[in-house]
Motif scaffolding. Sequence first.
Motif, PDB file in Angstrom:
ATOM      1  N   LYS A  15       0.838  -1.200   0.000  1.00 50.59           N
ATOM      2  CA  LYS A  15       0.000   0.000   0.000  1.00 50.59           C
ATOM      3  C   LYS A  15       0.877   1.257   0.000  1.00 50.59           C
ATOM      4  O   LYS A  15       0.601   2.218  -0.722  1.00 50.59           O
ATOM      5  N   ALA A  16       1.937   1.259   0.803  1.00 46.58           N
ATOM      6  CA  ALA A  16       2.854   2.398   0.831  1.00 46.58           C
ATOM      7  C   ALA A  16       3.566   2.550  -0.513  1.00 46.58           C
ATOM      8  O   ALA A  16       3.723   3.666  -1.020  1.00 46.58           O
ATOM      9  N   TYR A  17       3.976   1.437  -1.111  1.00 46.89           N
ATOM     10  CA  TYR A  17       4.645   1.474  -2.415  1.00 46.89           C
ATOM     11  C   TYR A  17       3.692   2.012  -3.489  1.00 46.89           C
ATOM     12  O   TYR A  17       4.073   2.839  -4.307  1.00 46.89           O
ATOM     13  N   GLU A  18       2.457   1.569  -3.445  1.00 45.35           N
ATOM     14  CA  GLU A  18       1.453   2.073  -4.392  1.00 45.35           C
ATOM     15  C   GLU A  18       1.252   3.581  -4.214  1.00 45.35           C
ATOM     16  O   GLU A  18       1.135   4.322  -5.187  1.00 45.35           O
ATOM     17  N   GLY A  19       1.224   4.037  -2.975  1.00 49.26           N
ATOM     18  CA  GLY A  19       1.110   5.476  -2.712  1.00 49.26           C
ATOM     19  C   GLY A  19       2.272   6.240  -3.307  1.00 49.26           C
ATOM     20  O   GLY A  19       2.093   7.290  -3.934  1.00 49.26           O
ATOM     21  N   MET A  20       3.493   5.688  -3.143  1.00 48.55           N
ATOM     22  CA  MET A  20       4.667   6.364  -3.692  1.00 48.55           C
ATOM     23  C   MET A  20       4.620   6.395  -5.217  1.00 48.55           C
ATOM     24  O   MET A  20       4.863   7.433  -5.822  1.00 48.55           O
ATOM     25  N   ARG A  29       3.987  13.855 -14.450  1.00 47.55           N
ATOM     26  CA  ARG A  29       3.056  14.443 -15.434  1.00 47.55           C
ATOM     27  C   ARG A  29       3.236  15.953 -15.572  1.00 47.55           C
ATOM     28  O   ARG A  29       2.850  16.540 -16.574  1.00 47.55           O
ATOM     29  N   THR A  30       3.815  16.580 -14.542  1.00 41.21           N
ATOM     30  CA  THR A  30       4.017  18.030 -14.578  1.00 41.21           C
ATOM     31  C   THR A  30       5.490  18.421 -14.439  1.00 41.21           C
ATOM     32  O   THR A  30       5.799  19.611 -14.426  1.00 41.21           O
ATOM     33  N   ALA A  31       6.367  17.434 -14.311  1.00 42.79           N
ATOM     34  CA  ALA A  31       7.796  17.661 -14.070  1.00 42.79           C
ATOM     35  C   ALA A  31       8.016  18.480 -12.798  1.00 42.79           C
ATOM     36  O   ALA A  31       8.928  19.278 -12.699  1.00 42.79           O
ATOM     37  N   SER A  32       7.168  18.238 -11.793  1.00 40.83           N
ATOM     38  CA  SER A  32       7.260  18.972 -10.530  1.00 40.83           C
ATOM     39  C   SER A  32       6.650  18.141  -9.409  1.00 40.83           C
ATOM     40  O   SER A  32       5.620  17.482  -9.607  1.00 40.83           O
ATOM     41  N   GLU A  33       7.264  18.204  -8.244  1.00 44.49           N
ATOM     42  CA  GLU A  33       6.679  17.489  -7.104  1.00 44.49           C
ATOM     43  C   GLU A  33       5.619  18.323  -6.383  1.00 44.49           C
ATOM     44  O   GLU A  33       4.965  17.843  -5.458  1.00 44.49           O
ATOM     45  N   GLN A  34       5.443  19.559  -6.816  1.00 51.03           N
ATOM     46  CA  GLN A  34       4.443  20.440  -6.210  1.00 51.03           C
ATOM     47  C   GLN A  34       3.057  19.811  -6.331  1.00 51.03           C
ATOM     48  O   GLN A  34       2.674  19.313  -7.385  1.00 51.03           O
ATOM     49  N   GLY A  35       2.325  19.801  -5.239  1.00 52.28           N
ATOM     50  CA  GLY A  35       0.979  19.239  -5.241  1.00 52.28           C
ATOM     51  C   GLY A  35       0.941  17.733  -5.066  1.00 52.28           C
ATOM     52  O   GLY A  35      -0.100  17.115  -5.251  1.00 52.28           O
ATOM     53  N   THR A  36       2.083  17.131  -4.713  1.00 54.57           N
ATOM     54  CA  THR A  36       2.122  15.687  -4.477  1.00 54.57           C
ATOM     55  C   THR A  36       2.420  15.403  -3.009  1.00 54.57           C
ATOM     56  O   THR A  36       2.806  16.304  -2.258  1.00 54.57           O
ATOM     57  N   ASP A  37       2.265  14.166  -2.635  1.00 52.34           N
ATOM     58  CA  ASP A  37       2.617  13.713  -1.291  1.00 52.34           C
ATOM     59  C   ASP A  37       3.835  12.797  -1.330  1.00 52.34           C
ATOM     60  O   ASP A  37       3.927  11.834  -0.576  1.00 52.34           O
ATOM     61  N   LEU A  38       4.788  13.076  -2.224  1.00 46.31           N
ATOM     62  CA  LEU A  38       5.975  12.233  -2.346  1.00 46.31           C
ATOM     63  C   LEU A  38       6.720  12.087  -1.026  1.00 46.31           C
ATOM     64  O   LEU A  38       7.175  10.992  -0.687  1.00 46.31           O
ATOM     65  N   GLU A  39       6.860  13.162  -0.285  1.00 45.91           N
ATOM     66  CA  GLU A  39       7.602  13.111   0.972  1.00 45.91           C
ATOM     67  C   GLU A  39       6.945  12.184   1.995  1.00 45.91           C
ATOM     68  O   GLU A  39       7.613  11.668   2.881  1.00 45.91           O
ATOM     69  N   LYS A  40       5.667  11.964   1.861  1.00 43.98           N
ATOM     70  CA  LYS A  40       4.941  11.069   2.766  1.00 43.98           C
ATOM     71  C   LYS A  40       5.311   9.603   2.505  1.00 43.98           C
ATOM     72  O   LYS A  40       5.343   8.801   3.428  1.00 43.98           O
ATOM     73  N   TYR A  41       5.592   9.259   1.242  1.00 43.04           N
ATOM     74  CA  TYR A  41       5.777   7.859   0.864  1.00 43.04           C
ATOM     75  C   TYR A  41       7.211   7.455   0.541  1.00 43.04           C
ATOM     76  O   TYR A  41       7.585   6.309   0.763  1.00 43.04           O
ATOM     77  N   ALA A  42       8.014   8.343  -0.025  1.00 41.20           N
ATOM     78  CA  ALA A  42       9.334   7.971  -0.529  1.00 41.20           C
ATOM     79  C   ALA A  42      10.404   8.046   0.549  1.00 41.20           C
ATOM     80  O   ALA A  42      10.392   8.950   1.385  1.00 41.20           O
ATOM     81  N   THR A  43      11.341   7.101   0.516  1.00 40.23           N
ATOM     82  CA  THR A  43      12.512   7.191   1.376  1.00 40.23           C
ATOM     83  C   THR A  43      13.356   8.361   0.877  1.00 40.23           C
ATOM     84  O   THR A  43      13.156   8.859  -0.233  1.00 40.23           O
ATOM     85  N   LEU A  44      14.314   8.792   1.675  1.00 44.61           N
ATOM     86  CA  LEU A  44      15.185   9.903   1.247  1.00 44.61           C
ATOM     87  C   LEU A  44      15.927   9.545  -0.038  1.00 44.61           C
ATOM     88  O   LEU A  44      16.072  10.379  -0.926  1.00 44.61           O
ATOM     89  N   ASP A  45      16.385   8.301  -0.144  1.00 42.44           N
ATOM     90  CA  ASP A  45      17.095   7.861  -1.344  1.00 42.44           C
ATOM     91  C   ASP A  45      16.168   7.903  -2.564  1.00 42.44           C
ATOM     92  O   ASP A  45      16.526   8.441  -3.611  1.00 42.44           O
ATOM     93  N   ALA A  46      14.973   7.348  -2.426  1.00 45.02           N
ATOM     94  CA  ALA A  46      14.014   7.350  -3.542  1.00 45.02           C
ATOM     95  C   ALA A  46      13.602   8.773  -3.896  1.00 45.02           C
ATOM     96  O   ALA A  46      13.502   9.122  -5.075  1.00 45.02           O
ATOM     97  N   LEU A  47      13.386   9.601  -2.891  1.00 47.24           N
ATOM     98  CA  LEU A  47      12.995  10.991  -3.132  1.00 47.24           C
ATOM     99  C   LEU A  47      14.093  11.737  -3.890  1.00 47.24           C
ATOM    100  O   LEU A  47      13.806  12.506  -4.816  1.00 47.24           O
ATOM    101  N   GLY A  48      15.339  11.490  -3.536  1.00 48.74           N
ATOM    102  CA  GLY A  48      16.453  12.114  -4.248  1.00 48.74           C
ATOM    103  C   GLY A  48      16.488  11.706  -5.711  1.00 48.74           C
ATOM    104  O   GLY A  48      16.692  12.547  -6.602  1.00 48.74           O
ATOM    105  N   LYS A  49      16.274  10.423  -5.985  1.00 50.36           N
ATOM    106  CA  LYS A  49      16.262   9.930  -7.373  1.00 50.36           C
ATOM    107  C   LYS A  49      15.085  10.520  -8.153  1.00 50.36           C
ATOM    108  O   LYS A  49      15.231  10.904  -9.318  1.00 50.36           O
ATOM    109  N   ILE A  50      13.936  10.602  -7.516  1.00 42.13           N
ATOM    110  CA  ILE A  50      12.758  11.178  -8.175  1.00 42.13           C
ATOM    111  C   ILE A  50      13.002  12.657  -8.472  1.00 42.13           C
ATOM    112  O   ILE A  50      12.687  13.140  -9.566  1.00 42.13           O
ATOM    113  N   ARG A  51      13.578  13.367  -7.514  1.00 44.46           N
ATOM    114  CA  ARG A  51      13.865  14.792  -7.734  1.00 44.46           C
ATOM    115  C   ARG A  51      14.869  14.986  -8.872  1.00 44.46           C
ATOM    116  O   ARG A  51      14.741  15.930  -9.654  1.00 44.46           O
TER     117      ARG A  51
END
Length: 133
Positions: A15-20, A29-51
């Motif tokens: 469920k957490a993976y699906e959320g991420m 879809r917008t090339a921006s994390e604005q308006g998302t809850d990425l920080e709620k679901y992604a680890t710091l490593d995953a968040l860095g790669k996504i960014r």
Amino acid sequence: MSPDPEAADKAAVLKAYEGMTTEQAKAYRTASEQGTDLEKYATLDALGKIRNDLARLKNSGAIVRGEIGHDARVTSLDMDGETPTAQLSDCVDLARYETYYLKAKKVIPLPTAQNRCGTSPRPRRSAGTAVGW
């Protein structure tokens, strides 16, 4: 066959993976994390790669269109550590996914060589670690 004693924990990981992955797709879809809850679901490593991905998309003037299919499974679970961890394997279906270059108004082709998993014409295997879901 007895029920899996880790079934509830595995379901929570998925469920957490699906959320991420849902929030990740929203960001792409917008090339921006604005308006998302990425920080709620992604680890710091995953968040860095996504960014990093988002920065590349934005710098190239591209966005992602379509849907990505997932067939994720928990391959191992460690509930004994201070922070629980899980390993996941996911067959990512790219058949309805495309990167779109906004200025040129054209699709950027995906690499033709993809790892095979499932029956999709463009699948690729992905693996990751979930931490403290």
